[in-house]
Scaffold this motif. Structure first.
Motif, PDB file in Angstrom:
ATOM      1  N   ASP A  73      32.022   9.296  37.844  1.00 54.59           N
ATOM      2  CA  ASP A  73      32.280   8.360  39.020  1.00 54.59           C
ATOM      3  C   ASP A  73      34.127   8.716  39.641  1.00 54.59           C
ATOM      4  OD1 ASP A  73      29.513   8.117  39.517  1.00 54.59           O
ATOM      5  OD2 ASP A  73      30.028   5.764  38.191  1.00 54.59           O
ATOM      6  N   LYS A  74      34.713   8.953  38.494  1.00 57.27           N
ATOM      7  CA  LYS A  74      36.161   9.074  38.609  1.00 57.27           C
ATOM      8  C   LYS A  74      36.319  10.653  38.554  1.00 57.27           C
ATOM      9  CE  LYS A  74      36.005   4.398  35.997  1.00 57.27           C
ATOM     10  NZ  LYS A  74      35.576   4.211  34.901  1.00 57.27           N
ATOM     11  N   THR A  75      35.532  11.171  37.595  1.00 48.94           N
ATOM     12  CA  THR A  75      36.535  12.789  37.561  1.00 48.94           C
ATOM     13  C   THR A  75      37.444  13.028  38.852  1.00 48.94           C
ATOM     14  OG1 THR A  75      36.756  14.256  36.087  1.00 48.94           O
ATOM     15  CG2 THR A  75      34.588  14.365  37.366  1.00 48.94           C
ATOM     16  N   LEU A  76      37.050  13.668  39.839  1.00 47.45           N
ATOM     17  CA  LEU A  76      37.219  14.328  41.213  1.00 47.45           C
ATOM     18  C   LEU A  76      38.186  13.248  41.972  1.00 47.45           C
ATOM     19  CD1 LEU A  76      34.179  14.896  43.442  1.00 47.45           C
ATOM     20  CD2 LEU A  76      36.056  16.280  42.074  1.00 47.45           C
ATOM     21  N   ALA A  77      38.188  11.677  41.712  1.00 51.70           N
ATOM     22  CA  ALA A  77      40.155  11.549  41.675  1.00 51.70           C
ATOM     23  C   ALA A  77      40.730  11.466  41.039  1.00 51.70           C
ATOM     24  CB  ALA A  77      38.978   9.854  42.140  1.00 51.70           C
ATOM     25  N   LEU A  78      40.366  11.272  40.109  1.00 53.65           N
ATOM     26  CA  LEU A  78      41.594  11.313  38.786  1.00 53.65           C
ATOM     27  C   LEU A  78      41.822  13.475  39.131  1.00 53.65           C
ATOM     28  CD1 LEU A  78      40.068  10.015  35.807  1.00 53.65           C
ATOM     29  CD2 LEU A  78      41.473   9.112  37.136  1.00 53.65           C
ATOM     30  N   ILE A  79      40.896  13.711  39.132  1.00 52.15           N
ATOM     31  CA  ILE A  79      41.845  15.557  38.862  1.00 52.15           C
ATOM     32  C   ILE A  79      42.624  14.920  40.505  1.00 52.15           C
ATOM     33  CG2 ILE A  79      41.903  17.887  39.380  1.00 52.15           C
ATOM     34  CD1 ILE A  79      38.426  17.533  37.972  1.00 52.15           C
ATOM     35  N   ALA A  80      41.939  14.772  41.966  1.00 50.72           N
ATOM     36  CA  ALA A  80      42.820  14.860  43.188  1.00 50.72           C
ATOM     37  C   ALA A  80      43.848  13.551  42.696  1.00 50.72           C
ATOM     38  CB  ALA A  80      42.021  14.060  43.840  1.00 50.72           C
ATOM     39  N   ASN A  81      44.456  12.830  41.876  1.00 45.74           N
ATOM     40  CA  ASN A  81      45.892  12.309  41.472  1.00 45.74           C
ATOM     41  C   ASN A  81      46.654  13.032  41.325  1.00 45.74           C
ATOM     42  OD1 ASN A  81      47.365   9.928  40.832  1.00 45.74           O
ATOM     43  ND2 ASN A  81      47.147  10.662  38.722  1.00 45.74           N
ATOM     44  N   ALA A  82      46.022  14.486  40.096  1.00 48.18           N
ATOM     45  CA  ALA A  82      47.347  15.006  39.571  1.00 48.18           C
ATOM     46  C   ALA A  82      47.136  16.076  40.428  1.00 48.18           C
ATOM     47  CB  ALA A  82      46.184  15.694  38.515  1.00 48.18           C
ATOM     48  N   PHE A  83      46.474  16.608  41.386  1.00 46.33           N
ATOM     49  CA  PHE A  83      46.823  17.530  42.497  1.00 46.33           C
ATOM     50  C   PHE A  83      48.126  17.039  43.671  1.00 46.33           C
ATOM     51  CE2 PHE A  83      45.463  19.475  46.310  1.00 46.33           C
ATOM     52  CZ  PHE A  83      46.351  20.581  46.058  1.00 46.33           C
ATOM     53  N   VAL A  84      47.600  15.743  44.029  1.00 51.66           N
ATOM     54  CA  VAL A  84      48.495  14.776  44.662  1.00 51.66           C
ATOM     55  C   VAL A  84      50.026  14.786  44.035  1.00 51.66           C
ATOM     56  CG1 VAL A  84      48.732  13.151  46.251  1.00 51.66           C
ATOM     57  CG2 VAL A  84      47.140  13.854  45.992  1.00 51.66           C
ATOM     58  N   TRP A  85      49.651  14.444  42.645  1.00 52.38           N
ATOM     59  CA  TRP A  85      51.290  14.324  42.194  1.00 52.38           C
ATOM     60  C   TRP A  85      52.101  15.638  42.997  1.00 52.38           C
ATOM     61  CZ3 TRP A  85      53.996  16.203  38.682  1.00 52.38           C
ATOM     62  CH2 TRP A  85      55.974  15.762  37.425  1.00 52.38           C
ATOM     63  N   LYS A  86      51.185  16.479  42.648  1.00 49.52           N
ATOM     64  CA  LYS A  86      52.206  17.806  42.657  1.00 49.52           C
ATOM     65  C   LYS A  86      52.635  17.908  44.064  1.00 49.52           C
ATOM     66  CE  LYS A  86      52.467  22.696  40.879  1.00 49.52           C
ATOM     67  NZ  LYS A  86      53.679  23.140  41.041  1.00 49.52           N
ATOM     68  N   GLU A  87      51.148  17.999  44.737  1.00 53.90           N
ATOM     69  CA  GLU A  87      51.721  18.587  46.404  1.00 53.90           C
ATOM     70  C   GLU A  87      52.398  18.117  46.937  1.00 53.90           C
ATOM     71  OE1 GLU A  87      50.567  21.648  47.148  1.00 53.90           O
ATOM     72  OE2 GLU A  87      50.069  22.387  45.545  1.00 53.90           O
ATOM     73  N   VAL A  88      52.885  16.325  47.043  1.00 51.74           N
ATOM     74  CA  VAL A  88      53.371  15.506  47.559  1.00 51.74           C
ATOM     75  C   VAL A  88      54.341  15.851  47.989  1.00 51.74           C
ATOM     76  CG1 VAL A  88      54.168  13.458  47.915  1.00 51.74           C
ATOM     77  CG2 VAL A  88      52.003  13.357  47.417  1.00 51.74           C
ATOM     78  N   PRO A  89      55.811  16.860  47.277  1.00 57.50           N
ATOM     79  CA  PRO A  89      56.925  17.213  47.057  1.00 57.50           C
ATOM     80  C   PRO A  89      56.596  17.747  48.700  1.00 57.50           C
ATOM     81  CG  PRO A  89      56.623  16.913  45.232  1.00 57.50           C
ATOM     82  CD  PRO A  89      55.520  16.567  45.517  1.00 57.50           C
TER      83      PRO A  89
END
Lengths: 295, 326
Positions: A159-175
């Motif tokens: 239940d968490k894995t996609l959200a956690l991967i998305a978090n790592a993705f978001v961290w890098k893409e927000v800039p």
């Protein structure tokens, strides 16, 4: 000789100047796309290199009947929607912040470039270690703050894995998204704000009626661009979960990888990657259309 | 500001203007507090994962597996970096020495630790070649598309735009078959060639934007003085285009340095593996020490981070230019 007769000096120079780029892109971009379209009509198994029958649309039809394909579509959609929504929202906040004039602004914007600059593989191993169920920082922090009383499984939890991967993705893409939004924030004419202020519009109203509408093009750009990146993203899935647990992070790019390089079915791999390319082209078409209208 | 405040206070009773001033002051104070909080939050979110990576890379085995974690290492050690930089000697762990230890404890520096520096060299060579090729094919094309009117000019710009959005994963399957047939698998040339597909369109795009911003009169003046188109490009435009060239060099370099998917498909041995590939191979081995993996990760992010900090201005203006049209 004939060249000289048909084109004047200007045109000849131009052709000469663009010839290298056209050749290079013809070879490394146009040809592969055309070739993968061609490949997608064959059944190509590297395990049987001598039998590659022409199968018309079989690869595509097969995909549409394959449950795994639809799972992958669903996972990709979920990942993309979560990520792009989070990226856009966070980038808006950071862009609004960096649009202010304050001491230390340069520092913040420089620091913000760090996630953009580092490789996705490093981003992945960093978060993999943070999410680690045995010794990770996320567990450690939550435990020390008394949010959890024992270490939990993070990436291994469906239940968490996609959200956690998305978090790592978001961290890098927000800039990057922030930089794009900042451009459109800066291009809002200050008269608009003056006028709104003279009319006595309070801060929030100015934000919703002046700022947000003027940033439409910026939002469009960020959303479409980040969607294009997110639907084909591969690196994080490869390192963090390999599509697992179960099929919880089995996205399209992972399915293409598995089908092509583990099952060695190049034909259906090509069909799938061709579909992905078509989706991306459709999105890009919207970018060009919307921007073409606004510029 | 002035007129605007004047207008507002003029509309109010004289007695309430003080109230208004105080409100403005509170507002300004709040504004500052929000900015401070926002800045701190951004810095914290960006820096703390990286700080944890750095801290972990200096921890010894006992500390890295402590529960709860040691946020700052008590006894910082350089053993991971020594293993990477002095790949021969006591620190290298072979299959035999590894067997002496309990693999489950994870206290293990892989025998492939020595591959990291060669992989960095590979990454550097690939990235440098990609940058050079980008400049060679990108500069004349961008100049022609920005400054010369010729039949098919719009068409070629749209063509570049289109190639920019081809997803890398769609290229993998056809590339793989072609490169296999050419016998270029496990050769860094395969990376140099394929990386052109993901860098050249962006390069041309940024340069077009920049050249378009330079006045046409420069061109005319140079031509009147007897320059050919080529001379006009090299003597007049290139010196002026330096900022955008810096941006282009940085983007092509970072893209190649960071690229993972294509390198994963086309490289097999240490002869051609780039840094991301070797890094990824560490993460999938459960017996490798976490602190070692973090140390390797640290090495991989240091060059790009330095580049980003030193060239911040060029990067931001380049990304901005690249954004405007797609």
């Amino acid at each position: 000789m004939r060249l000289r007769r048909h084109f004047n000096y200007e045109e000849r120079t131009a052709l000469l100047f663009i010839a290298p780029v056209m050749t290079v892109l013809g070879v490394v971009a146009v040809f592969p796309i055309a070739y993968s379209f061609y490949l997608s009509f064959f059944r190509i198994k590297l395990t049987r290199p001598n039998r590659t029958p022409f199968v018309w649309f079989d690869n595509y039809l097969h995909l549409f009947k394959d449950e795994m394909f639809w799972t992958a579509v669903l996972r990709t959609t979920t990942f993309t929607v979560i990520s792009v929504a989070a990226i856009t929202l966070l980038a808006l906040f950071v862009a609004l912040l960096l649009n202010q004039d304050f001491r230390g602004r340069r520092l913040v914007s420089t620091v913000l470039l760090i996630p953009w600059a580092i490789p996705y593989v490093a981003d992945a191993l960093m978060w993999k270690w943070i999410y680690d169920s045995g010794y990770g920082a996320l567990n450690g922090l939550l435990y020390q703050l008394d949010f959890i009383d024992k270490y939990m499984i993070w990436l291994g939890d469906q239940d968490k894995t996609l959200a956690l991967i998305a978090n790592a993705f978001v961290w890098k893409e927000v800039p990057l998204a922030t930089i794009l939004l900042l451009v459109s924030l800066k291009s809002i004419p200050s008269d608009l704000y003056q006028a709104a202020r003279v009319d006595g519009a309070p801060l929030l109203q100015r934000f919703f009626h002046v700022t947000l509408p003027s940033m439409r093009t910026g939002f469009m750009l960020v959303i479409i661009y980040e969607t294009m990146i997110a639907i084909r993203h591969f690196d994080l899935f490869f390192i963090l979960t390999e599509g697992g647990p179960g099929t919880a992070s089995h996205v399209l790019s992972w399915e293409i990888y598995v089908e092509t390089f583990r099952n060695l079915s190049f034909g259906s791999g090509a069909a799938m990657s061709y579909l992905l390319a078509l989706i991306t082209f459709a999105l890009a078409y919207f970018i060009i259309r919307t921007l073409g209208r606004s510029v | 500001m002035q007129t605007d405040r004047h207008l507002q206070s003029a509309g109010r009773a004289p007695g309430r203007s003080i109230n208004y001033r105080r409100r403005a002051e509170i507002f300004r104070w709040l504004h500052r507090a929000v900015i401070l909080a926002g800045s701190l939050a951004v810095m914290l979110v960006v820096l703390s994962p990286v700080a944890w990576l750095v801290s972990s890379s200096f921890q010894n085995e006992a500390e890295i597996v402590s529960v709860p974690p040691h946020w700052i290492p008590d006894q910082p050690t350089l053993k991971n970096f020594k293993a990477i930089f002095a790949a021969t000697g006591d620190e290298t762990v072979t299959y035999e020495t590894r067997n002496k230890q309990d693999p489950a404890s994870g206290d293990y520096i892989p025998s492939t630790a020595g591959n990291l520096l060669p992989a960095m060299a590979n990454s550097f060579i690939v990235a440098t070649l990609v940058v050079i090729l980008n400049l060679l094919v990108g500069i004349p094309a961008a100049y022609a598309m920005a400054k010369i009117r010729f039949y098919g000019r719009n068409g070629s710009i749209y063509f570049i735009l289109t190639t920019r959005v081809i997803p890398d994963i769609a290229l993998v399957v056809p590339f793989f078959l072609v490169i296999k047939n050419l016998g270029l698998l496990d050769h860094i040339l395969s990376l140099v060639i394929t990386y052109l597909a993901i860098t050249v369109p962006f390069t041309v795009f940024i340069l077009i934007q920049y050249f378009e911003g330079l006045p046409d009169e420069l061109d005319k003046a140079a031509r009147v003085d007897g320059c050919s188109r080529f001379q006009s490009l090299t003597r007049v435009f290139l010196p002026l285009a330096m900022p955008s060239l810096v941006a282009v060099i940085l983007f092509a370099f970072l893209t190649s340095w960071n690229e993972f998917l294509l390198a994963l498909m086309f490289t097999q041995t240490a002869a051609s593996q780039t840094l991301p590939i070797v890094l990824a191979s560490f993460t999938s081995d459960f017996t490798i020490s976490f602190s070692f993996i973090n140390a390797a990760g640290l090495l991989a992010i240091v060059p790009p981070v330095i580049v980003a900090i030193v060239f911040e201005r060029y990067i931001v203006s380049g990304l901005t230019a690249g954004a405007v049209k797609g």
